[in-house]
Design a protein around this motif. Sequence first.
Motif, PDB file in Angstrom:
ATOM      1  N   CYS A   1      46.057  28.823  46.199  1.00  0.00           N
ATOM      2  CA  CYS A   1      44.766  29.406  45.935  1.00  0.00           C
ATOM      3  C   CYS A   1      44.978  30.502  44.969  1.00  0.00           C
ATOM      4  N   THR A   2      46.107  30.842  44.584  1.00  0.00           N
ATOM      5  CA  THR A   2      46.379  31.995  43.667  1.00  0.00           C
ATOM      6  C   THR A   2      46.870  31.426  42.437  1.00  0.00           C
TER       7      THR A   2
ATOM      8  N   ASN B   1      42.715  35.613  36.600  1.00  0.00           N
ATOM      9  CA  ASN B   1      43.719  34.973  37.121  1.00  0.00           C
ATOM     10  C   ASN B   1      43.301  33.759  36.264  1.00  0.00           C
TER      11      ASN B   1
ATOM     12  N   ARG C   1      41.192  38.204  40.915  1.00  0.00           N
ATOM     13  CA  ARG C   1      40.533  36.785  41.470  1.00  0.00           C
ATOM     14  C   ARG C   1      39.063  37.219  41.368  1.00  0.00           C
TER      15      ARG C   1
ATOM     16  N   ASN D   1      36.732  37.652  43.328  1.00  0.00           N
ATOM     17  CA  ASN D   1      36.296  38.830  44.354  1.00  0.00           C
ATOM     18  C   ASN D   1      36.357  40.012  43.687  1.00  0.00           C
ATOM     19  N   ASP D   2      37.485  40.127  42.935  1.00  0.00           N
ATOM     20  CA  ASP D   2      37.701  41.432  42.179  1.00  0.00           C
ATOM     21  C   ASP D   2      36.748  41.600  41.206  1.00  0.00           C
TER      22      ASP D   2
ATOM     23  N   ARG E   1      42.363  41.837  47.255  1.00  0.00           N
ATOM     24  CA  ARG E   1      42.571  40.678  48.286  1.00  0.00           C
ATOM     25  C   ARG E   1      44.245  41.145  48.847  1.00  0.00           C
TER      26      ARG E   1
ATOM     27  N   SER F   1      44.610  44.455  43.062  1.00  0.00           N
ATOM     28  CA  SER F   1      43.599  43.312  43.751  1.00  0.00           C
ATOM     29  C   SER F   1      43.198  43.752  45.031  1.00  0.00           C
TER      30      SER F   1
END
Length: 382
Positions: A356-357, A164, A200, A202-203, A192, A190
């Motif tokens: 947040c995305t 992203n 993101r 995290n990924d 999430r 994802s």
Amino acid sequence: MSSLEKKVAEVFMEIADGMETGQFGARPKIALTGMGSEHGEENSMAAARIAAEAGVDVYYIGTLEDPAVTTVKVADDEEGHAKMDELLESGEIDGAVTMHYPFPIGVSTVGRAITPAFGREMFIANTTGTSSGDRIEGMILNAIYGIITAKASGIENPTVGILNVDGARQCELALKELAENGYPITFAESSRADGGCVLRGNDVLRGTPDILVTDSLTGNVLTKMLAAFTSGGSFETTGYGYGPGIGKGYDKLVLIISRASGAPLVANALKFAGDLVKNNVFAIAKAEFAAAEKAGLAEAIAKRKPKPAAAAEEEVAAPPKEPCTSSIPGIEVMDLEDAVKALWKVGIYAESGMGCTGPLVMMSDANFERAAEVLKEAGYIG
């Protein structure tokens, strides 16, 4: 020894190597430029020995010698790179691993990392070089370069996710157009809750996709961090380095490592190069480019080229203000204000925002469906 006896001896050596390593067939010949490492030549030679034991015929370019490798003596790093190019051009070696290389525009490297959460391997497309002077075009090409490299490393159907960053949404639209037109892409999802193939941080840690598409500067930073996070940055301990230079029509196999790369990573890079040779990476590249072009690669890129600036920017007045209780994500940050004005033109009040995305265009619940139609028709969302 006669030529026949020599050939028989070579065959028996290949069989012995295959029994030892589990890999049969000719050993790939890969050069390593050993001078210039921040950890000394001994670090490079240690990597050469590890790779040789794993079935790579290593040509070590430097000053050190070892019975397990072929040493090509040079006086300094500059002479080492000249010798590497000479060996590549003559075909004496199949590929090379080195610490820097001047790739032409259109060629960039696909890294291969080991992600920390689950120890999964992930290809990072791309990490050095420049696929294109245009950011969106570069990321679209990076995705194809990543697919080529993953397939040449033995992954038949790699999953593709897009980090992203600026350009991600337009890259996503282009890749989905190619997929709809017959170019086979399996999109990652994802980890999430909101899902999707735009990923993101995290990924990245989890290694969600087989291939993570990004711009080369971001990819370079990610590769360094994933490789050296356990050492505080001074010694790259894990992964396979910054990978091979890939580009349409490019047929020189050169893989990049860092001056901070430790012996385990450098050894992995040499084995990575060997896998690409065995799987004929350039034949795979030719087939992938042909398939992508048949599916409309040039058209998908052209649609996302920056439009010439208008002589005078059209003034658009905002409709009467109303509460914005719905939102549409997935719009490039550089396109955000233009997307808002596109809605104003049809009488929909909208505002820009950041969630947040990523970027959002916000409007009332009543106008949500019509706004989505307008933005899709204008090419801001898929």
